[in-house]
Design a protein around this motif. Structure first.
Motif, PDB file in Angstrom:
ATOM      1  N   ILE A 103       0.831  -1.202   0.000  1.00  0.00           N
ATOM      2  CA  ILE A 103       0.000   0.000   0.000  1.00  0.00           C
ATOM      3  C   ILE A 103       0.864   1.249   0.000  1.00  0.00           C
ATOM      4  CG2 ILE A 103      -1.579   1.378   1.432  1.00  0.00           C
ATOM      5  CD1 ILE A 103      -2.977  -1.215   2.195  1.00  0.00           C
ATOM      6  N   ALA A 104       1.890   1.263   0.836  1.00  0.00           N
ATOM      7  CA  ALA A 104       2.773   2.430   0.913  1.00  0.00           C
ATOM      8  C   ALA A 104       3.448   2.692  -0.433  1.00  0.00           C
ATOM      9  CB  ALA A 104       3.822   2.215   2.000  1.00  0.00           C
ATOM     10  N   LYS A 105       3.905   1.628  -1.088  1.00  0.00           N
ATOM     11  CA  LYS A 105       4.578   1.793  -2.379  1.00  0.00           C
ATOM     12  C   LYS A 105       3.600   2.273  -3.458  1.00  0.00           C
ATOM     13  CE  LYS A 105       8.363  -1.491  -1.688  1.00  0.00           C
ATOM     14  NZ  LYS A 105       8.993  -2.763  -2.122  1.00  0.00           N
ATOM     15  N   LEU A 106       2.386   1.677  -3.486  1.00  0.00           N
ATOM     16  CA  LEU A 106       1.402   2.077  -4.485  1.00  0.00           C
ATOM     17  C   LEU A 106       0.915   3.502  -4.254  1.00  0.00           C
ATOM     18  CD1 LEU A 106      -0.734  -1.179  -4.847  1.00  0.00           C
ATOM     19  CD2 LEU A 106       0.784  -0.178  -6.562  1.00  0.00           C
ATOM     20  N   ASN A 107       0.710   3.883  -2.991  1.00  0.00           N
ATOM     21  CA  ASN A 107       0.265   5.241  -2.691  1.00  0.00           C
ATOM     22  C   ASN A 107       1.317   6.271  -3.055  1.00  0.00           C
ATOM     23  OD1 ASN A 107      -2.328   4.735  -1.818  1.00  0.00           O
ATOM     24  ND2 ASN A 107      -1.754   4.469   0.327  1.00  0.00           N
ATOM     25  N   ALA A 108       2.592   5.879  -2.943  1.00  0.00           N
ATOM     26  CA  ALA A 108       3.671   6.788  -3.322  1.00  0.00           C
ATOM     27  C   ALA A 108       3.716   6.975  -4.837  1.00  0.00           C
ATOM     28  CB  ALA A 108       5.007   6.250  -2.822  1.00  0.00           C
ATOM     29  N   GLN A 109       3.301   5.951  -5.563  1.00  0.00           N
ATOM     30  CA  GLN A 109       3.364   5.982  -7.027  1.00  0.00           C
ATOM     31  C   GLN A 109       2.066   6.452  -7.664  1.00  0.00           C
ATOM     32  OE1 GLN A 109       4.622   2.280  -8.716  1.00  0.00           O
ATOM     33  NE2 GLN A 109       4.759   3.074 -10.809  1.00  0.00           N
ATOM     34  N   TYR A 110       0.916   6.083  -7.065  1.00  0.00           N
ATOM     35  CA  TYR A 110      -0.383   6.416  -7.645  1.00  0.00           C
ATOM     36  C   TYR A 110      -1.270   7.067  -6.582  1.00  0.00           C
ATOM     37  CZ  TYR A 110       1.106   2.944 -11.115  1.00  0.00           C
ATOM     38  OH  TYR A 110       1.797   2.240 -12.057  1.00  0.00           O
TER      39      TYR A 110
ATOM     40  N   GLU B 185      -5.836   9.037 -17.050  1.00  0.00           N
ATOM     41  CA  GLU B 185      -4.837   8.333 -17.860  1.00  0.00           C
ATOM     42  C   GLU B 185      -3.679   7.806 -17.029  1.00  0.00           C
ATOM     43  OE1 GLU B 185      -2.418   8.931 -22.079  1.00  0.00           O
ATOM     44  OE2 GLU B 185      -3.486  10.621 -21.159  1.00  0.00           O
ATOM     45  N   ASP B 186      -3.223   8.572 -16.047  1.00  0.00           N
ATOM     46  CA  ASP B 186      -2.082   8.128 -15.231  1.00  0.00           C
ATOM     47  C   ASP B 186      -2.438   6.969 -14.302  1.00  0.00           C
ATOM     48  OD1 ASP B 186      -3.712   9.962 -13.810  1.00  0.00           O
ATOM     49  OD2 ASP B 186      -2.125  10.267 -12.334  1.00  0.00           O
ATOM     50  N   LEU B 187      -3.740   6.709 -14.112  1.00  0.00           N
ATOM     51  CA  LEU B 187      -4.178   5.607 -13.252  1.00  0.00           C
ATOM     52  C   LEU B 187      -4.805   4.464 -14.051  1.00  0.00           C
ATOM     53  CD1 LEU B 187      -5.912   7.601 -10.337  1.00  0.00           C
ATOM     54  CD2 LEU B 187      -3.519   6.935 -10.548  1.00  0.00           C
ATOM     55  N   ALA B 188      -4.821   4.580 -15.378  1.00  0.00           N
ATOM     56  CA  ALA B 188      -5.503   3.591 -16.209  1.00  0.00           C
ATOM     57  C   ALA B 188      -4.751   2.265 -16.231  1.00  0.00           C
ATOM     58  CB  ALA B 188      -5.668   4.116 -17.627  1.00  0.00           C
ATOM     59  N   MET B 189      -5.514   1.181 -16.315  1.00  0.00           N
ATOM     60  CA  MET B 189      -4.933  -0.157 -16.374  1.00  0.00           C
ATOM     61  C   MET B 189      -4.150  -0.355 -17.668  1.00  0.00           C
ATOM     62  SD  MET B 189      -4.729  -3.198 -14.878  1.00  0.00           S
ATOM     63  CE  MET B 189      -6.179  -3.499 -13.831  1.00  0.00           C
ATOM     64  N   GLU B 190      -4.723   0.092 -18.778  1.00  0.00           N
ATOM     65  CA  GLU B 190      -4.080  -0.059 -20.081  1.00  0.00           C
ATOM     66  C   GLU B 190      -4.200   1.255 -20.843  1.00  0.00           C
ATOM     67  OE1 GLU B 190      -6.093  -3.288 -21.927  1.00  0.00           O
ATOM     68  OE2 GLU B 190      -5.170  -4.821 -20.652  1.00  0.00           O
ATOM     69  N   ALA B 191      -3.369   1.395 -21.875  1.00  0.00           N
ATOM     70  CA  ALA B 191      -3.412   2.595 -22.707  1.00  0.00           C
ATOM     71  C   ALA B 191      -4.636   2.566 -23.613  1.00  0.00           C
ATOM     72  CB  ALA B 191      -2.141   2.696 -23.539  1.00  0.00           C
ATOM     73  N   GLY B 192      -5.404   3.649 -23.634  1.00  0.00           N
ATOM     74  CA  GLY B 192      -6.540   3.764 -24.529  1.00  0.00           C
ATOM     75  C   GLY B 192      -7.796   3.089 -24.011  1.00  0.00           C
TER      76      GLY B 192
ATOM     77  N   THR C  99      -9.468   1.534 -14.390  1.00  0.00           N
ATOM     78  CA  THR C  99      -8.291   2.008 -13.672  1.00  0.00           C
ATOM     79  C   THR C  99      -7.507   0.807 -13.136  1.00  0.00           C
ATOM     80  OG1 THR C  99      -9.354   2.085 -11.491  1.00  0.00           O
ATOM     81  CG2 THR C  99      -9.576   4.037 -12.910  1.00  0.00           C
ATOM     82  N   ARG C 100      -6.343   1.072 -12.626  1.00  0.00           N
ATOM     83  CA  ARG C 100      -5.594   0.047 -11.907  1.00  0.00           C
ATOM     84  C   ARG C 100      -6.310  -0.279 -10.599  1.00  0.00           C
ATOM     85  NH1 ARG C 100      -0.088  -0.288 -13.546  1.00  0.00           N
ATOM     86  NH2 ARG C 100       0.417   1.230 -15.171  1.00  0.00           N
ATOM     87  N   HIS C 101      -5.962  -1.408 -10.015  1.00  0.00           N
ATOM     88  CA  HIS C 101      -6.471  -1.797  -8.703  1.00  0.00           C
ATOM     89  C   HIS C 101      -5.568  -1.107  -7.670  1.00  0.00           C
ATOM     90  CE1 HIS C 101      -8.553  -5.567 -10.380  1.00  0.00           C
ATOM     91  NE2 HIS C 101      -8.066  -4.890 -11.402  1.00  0.00           N
ATOM     92  N   LEU C 102      -6.115  -0.097  -6.975  1.00  0.00           N
ATOM     93  CA  LEU C 102      -5.254   0.756  -6.169  1.00  0.00           C
ATOM     94  C   LEU C 102      -5.814   0.998  -4.763  1.00  0.00           C
ATOM     95  CD1 LEU C 102      -4.419   3.443  -8.886  1.00  0.00           C
ATOM     96  CD2 LEU C 102      -2.892   1.642  -8.036  1.00  0.00           C
ATOM     97  N   PRO C 103      -4.919   1.110  -3.781  1.00  0.00           N
ATOM     98  CA  PRO C 103      -5.375   1.381  -2.411  1.00  0.00           C
ATOM     99  C   PRO C 103      -5.967   2.771  -2.226  1.00  0.00           C
ATOM    100  CG  PRO C 103      -2.966   1.340  -2.528  1.00  0.00           C
ATOM    101  CD  PRO C 103      -3.471   0.837  -3.851  1.00  0.00           C
ATOM    102  N   CYS C 104      -5.679   3.703  -3.156  1.00  0.00           N
ATOM    103  CA  CYS C 104      -6.251   5.049  -2.997  1.00  0.00           C
ATOM    104  C   CYS C 104      -7.771   5.048  -3.165  1.00  0.00           C
ATOM    105  CB  CYS C 104      -5.611   6.035  -3.978  1.00  0.00           C
ATOM    106  SG  CYS C 104      -5.829   5.624  -5.725  1.00  0.00           S
TER     107      CYS C 104
END
Length: 310
Positions: free
Chosen positions: A78-85, A139-146, A167-172
């Motif tokens: 979670i800490a790593k994903l929150n730092a990135q997304y 777009e910056d949180l999307a699972m895939e491009a387009g 979107t990606r599967h994210l803790p945010c």
């Protein structure tokens, strides 16, 4: 060496550990009846033994330890994903408006419950440019491009399809999913959800309007035979409850100063559905003025802010 006249900090400096370690070790030894006037080598060996025992305890393969390991690993992830997304303010408002509109926040993925939620956005061919606008927002949180084209299940919906992206599967998203769908229940509009919306910002309301709203132009015939057209705005709330409808009405009123009305109408399948409407011409103009800066960014939704003057 004799440490009888030395305090914990001095002993700690001598043997290379913290003062708290010395204190904890001393308390354990006293409880066991040991003489604390021991050599430096003895104190070091006791400390090393404690560390070794801790490592042995952590390596034990028990349900309790495994759960602790999972939690520690999850917290690290979670800490790593929150730092990135993370969600920016505009993404939060678009999400708040769309997830009680046409978007779907989920944790179910390929038959399993994912630890982190994700959002699926989808619209038909007519509103493809609206989906592309949402995609650019996320777009910056999307699972895939387009965006992808998905064929309908022909037996259920007939020919054709729609466009979507996830979107990606994210803790945010966790805190929002817990409010919108506690225990993975059906989504529900709540006071807590509405209170997160920035009513000074038209984004959330404009997105909700573009997701489930419509602009109609009913008419009446005057005694002179002249036909007069009016502007009417509506929100099709489907199977939402009246309590949810009242929360949405309160949100519209707080954001625009308008007091809408609620009706039970019929959808195209002749089924009852809840509708929130704005009928007064002055109120329609006020609402359009509030959301128009956002709606005009989406060309295929321009009809929602085009008024007929009669």
């Amino acid at each position: 060496d004799n440490y009888a006249d030395m305090d914990n900090e001095d002993i700690a400096k001598h043997i290379g550990v913290t003062a708290s370690k010395v204190k904890n070790t001393a308390e354990r030894l006293r409880a066991r009846g040991y003489n604390l006037n021991k050599s430096e080598a003895f104190m070091k060996s006791m400390h090393e033994r404690q560390i070794r025992d801790l490592h042995d305890w952590w390596r034990e393969d028990t349900e309790e330890k495994n759960e602790m390991k999972r939690l520690r690993t999850r917290d690290t992830i979670i800490a790593k994903l929150n730092a990135q997304y993370s969600l920016n303010p505009d993404q939060v408002q678009v999400m708040l408006g769309s997830c009680i509109g046409n978007a779907s926040m989920r944790r179910q993925y390929r038959g399993n419950v994912d630890p982190f939620p994700y959002i699926v956005f989808g619209h038909g061919e007519r509103y493809r440019c609206y989906l592309e606008w949402k995609y650019r927002t996320f777009e910056d949180l999307a699972m895939e491009a387009g965006i992808d084209y998905v064929e309908y299940n022909e037996s259920t919906f007939g020919d054709g399809g729609y466009y979507r992206f996830s979107t990606r599967h994210l803790p945010c998203f966790i805190q929002y999913h817990e409010i919108l769908r506690p225990n993975d229940e059906e989504r529900k509009v709540t006071r807590e959800w509405i209170d997160m919306i920035d009513t000074d910002n038209p984004l959330a309301l404009a997105v909700f309007y573009m997701d489930v709203g419509y602009m109609a132009h009913p008419h009446s015939i005057l005694k002179s035979g002249e036909m007069r057209y009016y502007n009417r705005i509506g929100f099709s709330l489907g199977t939402k409850t009246k309590a949810e409808g009242k929360l949405i009405m309160g949100w519209i009123e707080k954001a625009t100063g308008i007091t809408p009305r609620m009706y039970v109408g019929r959808n195209k399948d002749r089924q009852d559905e809840l509708v929130v409407r704005i009928d007064t011409q002055a109120d329609v103009r006020t609402f359009v003025a509030f959301v128009e800066p956002v709606v005009r960014q989406v060309p295929c939704m321009a009809h929602l802010v085009e008024l007929i003057e009669s």
